[in-house]
Enzyme design. Structure first.
Site, PDB file in Angstrom:
ATOM      1  CD  GLU A   1      39.737 125.454  29.340  1.00 43.81           C
ATOM      2  OE1 GLU A   1      39.348 125.724  30.494  1.00 43.81           O
ATOM      3  OE2 GLU A   1      38.980 125.072  28.427  1.00 43.81           O
TER       4      GLU A   1
ATOM      5  CG  HIS B   1      34.343 124.961  25.247  1.00 44.56           C
ATOM      6  ND1 HIS B   1      35.724 125.078  25.299  1.00 44.56           N
ATOM      7  CD2 HIS B   1      33.913 125.268  26.499  1.00 44.56           C
ATOM      8  CE1 HIS B   1      36.085 125.443  26.517  1.00 44.56           C
ATOM      9  NE2 HIS B   1      35.015 125.573  27.270  1.00 44.56           N
TER      10      HIS B   1
ATOM     11  CD  GLU C   1      36.917 121.469  31.470  1.00 43.19           C
ATOM     12  OE1 GLU C   1      35.822 121.732  32.009  1.00 43.19           O
ATOM     13  OE2 GLU C   1      37.971 122.033  31.791  1.00 43.19           O
TER      14      GLU C   1
ATOM     15  CE1 TYR D   1      41.150 127.491  34.624  1.00 39.31           C
ATOM     16  CE2 TYR D   1      40.316 125.370  33.907  1.00 39.31           C
ATOM     17  CZ  TYR D   1      40.644 126.672  33.629  1.00 39.31           C
ATOM     18  OH  TYR D   1      40.484 127.169  32.364  1.00 39.31           O
TER      19      TYR D   1
ATOM     20  CG  ASN E   1      41.073 122.071  29.952  1.00 35.94           C
ATOM     21  OD1 ASN E   1      41.999 122.163  29.151  1.00 35.94           O
ATOM     22  ND2 ASN E   1      39.810 122.256  29.622  1.00 35.94           N
TER      23      ASN E   1
HETATM   24  C1  FCB Z   1      36.854 125.249  32.296  1.00 35.23           C
HETATM   25  C2  FCB Z   1      36.106 125.529  31.022  1.00 35.23           C
HETATM   26  C3  FCB Z   1      36.317 126.923  30.473  1.00 35.23           C
HETATM   27  C4  FCB Z   1      36.380 127.954  31.567  1.00 35.23           C
HETATM   28  C5  FCB Z   1      37.299 127.531  32.687  1.00 35.23           C
HETATM   29  C6  FCB Z   1      37.430 128.529  33.790  1.00 35.23           C
HETATM   30  O1  FCB Z   1      36.250 124.187  32.965  1.00 35.23           O
HETATM   31  O2  FCB Z   1      36.496 124.615  30.016  1.00 35.23           O
HETATM   32  O3  FCB Z   1      35.319 127.187  29.530  1.00 35.23           O
HETATM   33  O4  FCB Z   1      35.110 128.255  32.012  1.00 35.23           O
HETATM   34  O5  FCB Z   1      36.877 126.300  33.197  1.00 35.23           O
END
Ligand code: FCB
Length: 449
Positions: free
Chosen positions: A362, A118, A163, A294, A292
């Site tokens: 995530e 990571h 990632e 967001y 992941n």
């Molecule tokens: C992702 C990362 C993780 C964290 C989140 C908010 O890109 O994998 O470590 O920082 O964002």
């Protein structure tokens, strides 16, 4: 919302973001230790030296996981805690730390999901070229084989990389992450070598694997939306998508790099880092893929920042990603668009019908704290995104991991932004569950019924 039997509810963290103890028990320096000391690299001059001190407080953190009632815990291992020089000499105290953690989790019925990498490369390997160098892919496979040999009797789920877009393009192209380089060819070589290292690692671990063990990779999958339907904006969105998603998913699941990557970067690299046979290694079949999510990226066409291709970085692709839609934002300023999680999942499945089972590995947010840690906004963010994941029809979704268990070192933002279900007072290291922690616990227990 309904979830299949055996669906795993979890939370995620990563080593550099929570462990601290940066010079304890023989741990060697990583690229993030180095980068964090570069003036201006991290907000407020913050470093991961202490972080949430998880290295010393892991038993308390396992109790929090038990209290939360999760089925699974995704965390990463610090390569430089195990191999302080990245290769060669093994630090047994590092391996022992992770074994204690894994055994404590298993003793409580919590399934460990290990991430091997990571973003924290041993500095000694960076000094030899880091991910620009093909050799680093082989060193990663050696490290994976070593850890697998050490913990393979107790760990079932093995993720190679988190990632790879960030560890290549953001770290070697944009320079916003360690090692802070701004390159063209180097960043694209890093992306390829990360993928190669992933494939070599899966092969090395599988050679000695137990039948029930599973191997996967975790990818960030922000869907890209053009801000208008003009051909220029549509083309810009496609370039962005190629850089962030298809550069990784096409070789992993489609046995080829996208042609668009060649047309985008033909004037800054000759791709000589790709060797015959690499795609077969990269395309090693996987048991799962972690996604992941967001936010969605809203993209407009823009001039390159550097007009001279010879000096251009791999991040400078002629797009503007600053035009955000008129929707609520999180405390990081990220647009809140749960539907993007649905499309991230369905897009991937549509492009790769033979996709292995998927986990959301995530998803989470930050908001400023209020009295009593009543984080109503985080609760609605999580509820809406879990709903959006459940709406991804046709995707074999096996679990959801919230980012994050604890407040932690948020990379270039330092400790300013807090993603935890549990608040951490960095002065005292006191842990205080937020309202979202209690909400997630009851949500999980109802979802299981
Ligand atoms: C992702 C990362 C993780 C964290 C989140 C908010 O890109 O994998 O470590 O920082 O964002």
């Amino acid at each position: 919302m309904s979830f299949p039997a055996g669906f795993r509810w979890g939370v995620a963290t990563s080593a550099y973001q929570i462990e601290g103890a940066a010079r304890t028990d023989g741990r060697g320096p990583s690229t993030w230790d180095t980068f964090a000391t570069v003036p201006g690299a991290v907000a407020n001059g913050d470093t991961g030296d202490v972080a949430a001190d998880h290295y010393h407080r892991w038993a308390e953190d396992v109790r929090l996981l038990v209290d939360l009632g999760v089925d699974a815990y995704r965390f990463s291992l610090s390569w430089s805690r195990i191999l302080p020089d990245g290769r060669g000499r093994v630090e047994q105290r590092g391996l022992d730390f992770y074994r204690r953690l894994v055994e404590a989790l298993l003793g409580k019925g919590i399934e460990p999901f290990i991430t091997l990498y990571h973003w924290d490369l041993p500095q000694a390997l960076e000094d030899e070229g880091g991910w620009r160098a093909r050799d680093t892919a082989h060193r990663f496979a050696d490290y994976a084989a070593l850890v697998h040999e050490s913990l393979g009797d107790v760990v079932r789920n093995w993720t190679t990389l988190n990632e790879p877009y960030c560890s290549s393009i953001v770290g070697y192209g944009e320079g916003r992450h360690a090692p802070g380089a701004r390159e063209g060819h180097g960043a694209l070589a890093a992306a390829h070598h990360l993928l190669l290292g992933h494939g070599l690692a899966v092969r090395a671990m599988r050679a000695n694997a137990l039948a029930e063990q599973e191997f996967g990779i975790v990818l960030n999958q922000s869907p890209t939306v053009p801000v208008t339907d003009s051909p220029a904006d549509v083309a810009a969105a496609s370039r962005q998508d190629c850089l962030l998603r298809r550069q990784f998913t096409d070789p992993l699941f489609g046995a080829a790099y996208p042609d668009e990557l060649t047309s985008m970067f033909g004037d800054i690299t000759d791709f000589s880092f790709r060797h015959d046979g690499d795609l077969a290694v990269i395309g090693e079949p996987l048991d799962y893929v972690g996604l992941n999510y967001y936010y969605r990226l809203h993209v407009a066409d823009a001039p390159h920042r550097e007009p001279d291709p010879a000096k251009r970085t791999a991040h400078d692709i002629g797009v503007d990603t600053t035009r955000l839609p008129d929707v609520p934002r999180t405390g990081m300023g990220w647009p809140v668009e749960p539907a993007g999680l649905t499309t991230a999942l369905t897009d991937l499945k549509a492009r790769h019908p033979d996709l292995p089972p998927v986990y959301v590995t995530e998803n989470g947010c930050v908001y400023p704290d209020v009295e009593g840690f009543e984080d109503a906004e985080r609760i609605s963010y999580l509820r809406d995104h879990i709903g959006a994941a459940a709406a991804a029809t046709g995707v074999d979704l096996r679990g959801y991991f919230c980012w994050s268990l604890l407040d932690n070192f948020e990379w270039a933002h330092g400790y300013k932004h807090r993603f935890g279900l549990v608040h951490v007072d960095y002065e005292t290291q006191q842990r205080t569950p937020r309202a979202s922690f209690h909400w997630y616990r009851s949500f999980i227990s109802q979802a299981r019924r």
